[in-house]
Design a protein around this motif. Structure first.
Motif, PDB file in Angstrom:
ATOM      1  N   ASP A 168      36.830  -8.258 -11.315  1.00 47.52           N
ATOM      2  CA  ASP A 168      36.782  -6.792 -11.347  1.00 47.52           C
ATOM      3  C   ASP A 168      35.648  -6.279 -10.474  1.00 47.52           C
ATOM      4  OD1 ASP A 168      38.883  -6.099 -12.958  1.00 47.52           O
ATOM      5  OD2 ASP A 168      37.759  -6.544 -14.793  1.00 47.52           O
ATOM      6  N   PHE A 169      35.906  -5.167  -9.828  1.00 45.05           N
ATOM      7  CA  PHE A 169      34.892  -4.560  -8.962  1.00 45.05           C
ATOM      8  C   PHE A 169      34.568  -3.156  -9.437  1.00 45.05           C
ATOM      9  CE2 PHE A 169      36.989  -7.834  -6.551  1.00 45.05           C
ATOM     10  CZ  PHE A 169      35.941  -8.483  -5.929  1.00 45.05           C
ATOM     11  N   HIS A 170      33.283  -2.862  -9.482  1.00 37.37           N
ATOM     12  CA  HIS A 170      32.833  -1.540  -9.934  1.00 37.37           C
ATOM     13  C   HIS A 170      31.718  -1.070  -9.033  1.00 37.37           C
ATOM     14  CE1 HIS A 170      34.837  -2.380 -13.819  1.00 37.37           C
ATOM     15  NE2 HIS A 170      34.474  -3.605 -13.537  1.00 37.37           N
ATOM     16  N   ASN A 171      31.357   0.204  -9.217  1.00 39.91           N
ATOM     17  CA  ASN A 171      30.153   0.682  -8.540  1.00 39.91           C
ATOM     18  C   ASN A 171      29.247   1.300  -9.587  1.00 39.91           C
ATOM     19  OD1 ASN A 171      32.060   3.010  -8.673  1.00 39.91           O
ATOM     20  ND2 ASN A 171      30.222   4.024  -7.910  1.00 39.91           N
ATOM     21  N   GLN A 172      27.982   1.383  -9.265  1.00 42.22           N
ATOM     22  CA  GLN A 172      27.013   1.928 -10.208  1.00 42.22           C
ATOM     23  C   GLN A 172      25.901   2.584  -9.410  1.00 42.22           C
ATOM     24  OE1 GLN A 172      25.706  -0.903 -13.333  1.00 42.22           O
ATOM     25  NE2 GLN A 172      23.645  -0.092 -12.977  1.00 42.22           N
ATOM     26  N   VAL A 173      25.580   3.812  -9.781  1.00 44.35           N
ATOM     27  CA  VAL A 173      24.492   4.511  -9.077  1.00 44.35           C
ATOM     28  C   VAL A 173      23.162   3.933  -9.556  1.00 44.35           C
ATOM     29  CG1 VAL A 173      23.351   6.723  -8.703  1.00 44.35           C
ATOM     30  CG2 VAL A 173      25.859   6.587  -8.768  1.00 44.35           C
ATOM     31  N   THR A 174      22.450   3.322  -8.641  1.00 40.44           N
ATOM     32  CA  THR A 174      21.167   2.694  -8.973  1.00 40.44           C
ATOM     33  C   THR A 174      20.220   2.845  -7.790  1.00 40.44           C
ATOM     34  OG1 THR A 174      22.359   1.034 -10.274  1.00 40.44           O
ATOM     35  CG2 THR A 174      20.064   0.534  -9.717  1.00 40.44           C
ATOM     36  N   ALA A 175      19.043   3.386  -8.044  1.00 40.25           N
ATOM     37  CA  ALA A 175      18.079   3.562  -6.952  1.00 40.25           C
ATOM     38  C   ALA A 175      17.464   2.214  -6.583  1.00 40.25           C
ATOM     39  CB  ALA A 175      16.985   4.536  -7.379  1.00 40.25           C
ATOM     40  N   LEU A 176      17.057   2.113  -5.333  1.00 38.51           N
ATOM     41  CA  LEU A 176      16.472   0.878  -4.818  1.00 38.51           C
ATOM     42  C   LEU A 176      15.197   0.497  -5.586  1.00 38.51           C
ATOM     43  CD1 LEU A 176      17.659  -0.789  -2.559  1.00 38.51           C
ATOM     44  CD2 LEU A 176      16.146   0.351  -0.947  1.00 38.51           C
ATOM     45  N   ASP A 177      14.526   1.529  -6.149  1.00 44.42           N
ATOM     46  CA  ASP A 177      13.273   1.234  -6.853  1.00 44.42           C
ATOM     47  C   ASP A 177      13.502   0.897  -8.330  1.00 44.42           C
ATOM     48  OD1 ASP A 177      13.799   3.625  -8.081  1.00 44.42           O
ATOM     49  OD2 ASP A 177      12.077   4.695  -7.259  1.00 44.42           O
ATOM     50  N   ALA A 178      14.782   0.739  -8.700  1.00 42.72           N
ATOM     51  CA  ALA A 178      15.089   0.461 -10.103  1.00 42.72           C
ATOM     52  C   ALA A 178      15.777  -0.884 -10.284  1.00 42.72           C
ATOM     53  CB  ALA A 178      15.970   1.581 -10.652  1.00 42.72           C
ATOM     54  N   LEU A 179      15.684  -1.758  -9.269  1.00 40.23           N
ATOM     55  CA  LEU A 179      16.438  -3.024  -9.317  1.00 40.23           C
ATOM     56  C   LEU A 179      15.941  -3.957 -10.422  1.00 40.23           C
ATOM     57  CD1 LEU A 179      17.069  -3.870  -5.548  1.00 40.23           C
ATOM     58  CD2 LEU A 179      18.554  -2.713  -7.183  1.00 40.23           C
ATOM     59  N   ALA A 180      14.650  -3.856 -10.780  1.00 37.18           N
ATOM     60  CA  ALA A 180      14.114  -4.753 -11.814  1.00 37.18           C
ATOM     61  C   ALA A 180      14.829  -4.556 -13.143  1.00 37.18           C
ATOM     62  CB  ALA A 180      12.610  -4.528 -11.977  1.00 37.18           C
ATOM     63  N   GLY A 181      15.369  -3.362 -13.342  1.00 37.27           N
ATOM     64  CA  GLY A 181      16.017  -3.062 -14.611  1.00 37.27           C
ATOM     65  C   GLY A 181      17.516  -3.340 -14.621  1.00 37.27           C
ATOM     66  N   VAL A 182      18.073  -3.818 -13.506  1.00 38.06           N
ATOM     67  CA  VAL A 182      19.520  -4.056 -13.431  1.00 38.06           C
ATOM     68  C   VAL A 182      19.902  -5.265 -14.277  1.00 38.06           C
ATOM     69  CG1 VAL A 182      21.410  -4.749 -11.904  1.00 38.06           C
ATOM     70  CG2 VAL A 182      19.794  -2.987 -11.164  1.00 38.06           C
ATOM     71  N   ALA A 183      20.815  -5.028 -15.227  1.00 41.78           N
ATOM     72  CA  ALA A 183      21.279  -6.121 -16.081  1.00 41.78           C
ATOM     73  C   ALA A 183      22.438  -6.830 -15.392  1.00 41.78           C
ATOM     74  CB  ALA A 183      21.723  -5.568 -17.429  1.00 41.78           C
ATOM     75  N   ALA A 184      22.242  -8.091 -15.013  1.00 47.45           N
ATOM     76  CA  ALA A 184      23.308  -8.874 -14.379  1.00 47.45           C
ATOM     77  C   ALA A 184      22.939 -10.344 -14.483  1.00 47.45           C
ATOM     78  CB  ALA A 184      23.453  -8.482 -12.918  1.00 47.45           C
ATOM     79  N   ASP A 185      23.943 -11.204 -14.366  1.00 45.03           N
ATOM     80  CA  ASP A 185      23.644 -12.635 -14.328  1.00 45.03           C
ATOM     81  C   ASP A 185      23.007 -12.999 -12.998  1.00 45.03           C
ATOM     82  OD1 ASP A 185      24.771 -12.987 -16.846  1.00 45.03           O
ATOM     83  OD2 ASP A 185      26.775 -13.189 -15.992  1.00 45.03           O
ATOM     84  N   ALA A 186      23.391 -12.234 -11.975  1.00 45.98           N
ATOM     85  CA  ALA A 186      22.777 -12.438 -10.663  1.00 45.98           C
ATOM     86  C   ALA A 186      22.665 -11.105  -9.955  1.00 45.98           C
ATOM     87  CB  ALA A 186      23.612 -13.414  -9.832  1.00 45.98           C
TER      88      ALA A 186
END
Ligand code: BES
Ligand code: MN
Ligand code: ZN
Length: 484
Positions: free
Chosen positions: A2-20
């Motif tokens: 599945d493919f999705h998009n998510q609005v996320t600022a470049l300065d907020a990557l530390a908080g991104v929940a993902a396996d990778a």
């Protein structure tokens, strides 16, 4: 997947929940807006010599300190174009596809277009495709189930569009790869016809299948001549997608469906003859494009035509010197039974006239000469129509599925002269891809026409032997651009 998009600022990557978390970078340094924790990790790797800002540079970190994501993969891209982004994303995905990551988030420090999003989808689909039909023991090592493309609010609309188009193209490519990879004793003309029926049923398309008797009745003497050497019954497949009003002239795609090309009586040498199971790559890409178009539902009419049979030697097979009469009424002296693709295509191209097409494109693994001319990167494009050529160049660019225009001048037609028929089926060895196209040209006078020779691009040889699914991307983009 599945493919999705998510609005996320470049300065907020530390908080991104993902396996990778996959971070694509460009240029010589990190974007100043980049999340400080991520920037710190990458800078440390640069200082220790583990990562370089150079296309191909890659970094893998497990349990990166301070990040919510379980893995961080950094891939350096040559620039911000969709082409370079696809390459970098593919490298990053290749690195993690055998690992435990199920959910992957991808971030890039530049504006994302629909082409970027589509490139990510097709890269991910390509990286995780596995052929298992006759090798069920093959174990899928890819567990990636969800890919999220992180983007800005401004890019969201384009990204969503690109993801949807990418998903459709990826489905078409997957079908074309799968059909191509199946061996000749599995992927028969009958099986291709069943596949077309299946797509028709799942997507509400009209699919008509003509058997030998019906093909005879129509008078396709050239197509039947090729089919007569095999016990495998031929099929003539006609599938229609109706997305516009009835009166709107359709785009017609014609795909060469030789499910195995031995050469016939003009037998091919033994080396690599197995690869001639891929000789239905034109048919596979036409069916793949039909699937992609049927998923995207553009406002246009599309007709897909696939003549399909085997080319084998036997007591009933055509011989060099035989003369046959095509559906057009023109006679053909068969000087080489291995030039069979044009013999089945010419009747399909004549049949296409009945649809009063807006334009016709045929797709075929037609000549070894095209491989010599262009190698394995560009498909050969032949058309006398400059506007069509320009549309193909545009589609090649946006789909990252390249083609290169070849000549089609009158002078090449000379080579097809025969003392015993209206034309011979082969010309000189020199310029073989062009004389093959000139042969087809004799059947395409009644509409706008382009021919794609995909002999060099439909499959890969060697250790990575397998169908590529090309040119489904090119064709899908080309067809979508015809929507009114
Ligand atoms: N399917 C082949 C073309 C082909 C050959 C594709 C090798 C990819 C790799 C086609 O039917 C064929 O045999 N063409 C002949 C034409 C010749 C006899 C004029 C060829 O290319 O040798
Ligand atoms: Mn052949
Ligand atoms: Zn062939």
């Amino acid at each position: 997947m599945d493919f999705h998009n998510q609005v996320t600022a470049l300065d907020a990557l530390a908080g991104v929940a993902a396996d990778a978390l996959v971070l694509v970078v460009v240029g010589e340094a990190l974007d100043p807006a980049l999340d400080k924790t991520v920037a710190g990790l990458v800078s440390e790797a640069v200082a220790s010599g583990d990562f370089k800002f150079k296309a191909g540079g890659a970094l893998y970190l497990h349990r990166p300190a301070g990040l919510k994501a379980a893995r961080l993969v950094v891939a350096a891209s040559a620039n911000a174009t969709p082409k370079a982004f696809k390459k970098a994303a593919a490298a990053a995905l290749a690195q993690i596809k055998g690992l435990g990551a199920r959910q992957v988030a991808v971030s890039a420090p530049f504006a994302l277009t629909a082409e970027h999003a589509e490139a990510l989808v097709t890269a991910a689909a390509d990286a995780t495709y596995l052929y298992r039909h006759t090798k069920p023991s093959a174990k899928a090592d890819a567990v990636i189930a969800k890919v999220t493309l992180l983007c800005t609010k401004a890019d969201t609309k384009a990204v969503k569009q690109g993801l949807a188009r990418g998903q459709a193209v990826a489905d078409g490519v997957k079908l074309a790869r799968e059909l191509g990879n199946r061996p000749g004793n599995h992927c028969t003309p009958t099986m291709l016809a069943e596949q077309a029926k299946k797509i028709g049923k799942s997507h509400g398309l009209k699919v008509e299948l003509l058997d030998r008797k019906a093909i005879e009745k129509l008078g396709m003497g050239s197509f039947l001549a090729v089919a007569q050497g095999s016990n495998e019954p031929p099929r003539f497949i006609v599938a229609r997608y109706d997305g516009a009003a009835k009166g709107v002239a359709p785009v017609v795609l014609v795909g060469k469906g030789i499910t195995f090309d031995s050469g016939g009586i003009s037998l091919k040498p033994g080396a690599e003859m197995d690869e001639m199971k891929f000789d239905m790559g034109g048919a596979a890409s036409v069916l793949g494009t039909l699937l992609a178009v049927a998923e995207l539902r553009p406002k246009l009419n599309l007709v897909c035509i696939v003549p399909t049979c085997e080319n084998l030697p036997s007591g009933g097979a055509i011989k060099p010197g035989d003369v046959v009469t095509s559906l057009s009424g023109q006679t053909i002296e068969i000087l080489n039974t291995d030039a069979e693709g044009r013999l089945i295509l010419c009747d399909a191209l004549t049949y296409a006239e009945r649809f009063k097409p807006a334009l016709v494109v045929d797709v075929a693994t037609l000549t070894g000469a095209c491989v010599i001319a262009l190698g394995n990167h560009h498909s050969g494009l032949f058309t006398a129509d400059d506007a069509l050529a320009a549309q193909f160049q545009a589609a090649a660019q946006s789909s990252l599925d390249p083609c290169w225009r070849m000549p089609l001048d009158e002078e090449y037609d000379e080579a097809l002269k025969s003392n015993f028929a209206d034309m011979a089926n082969v010309g000189s060895r020199a310029g073989g891809a062009v004389t093959a196209a000139m042969f087809l040209r004799r059947y395409t006078g009644k509409y706008r026409w382009a021919h794609l020779d995909i002999a060099g691009t439909a499959w890969k040889s060697g250790a990575a032997k397998g169908a590529t699914g090309r040119p489904v991307g090119l064709l899908t983009h080309f067809v979508l651009a015809q929507a009114g």
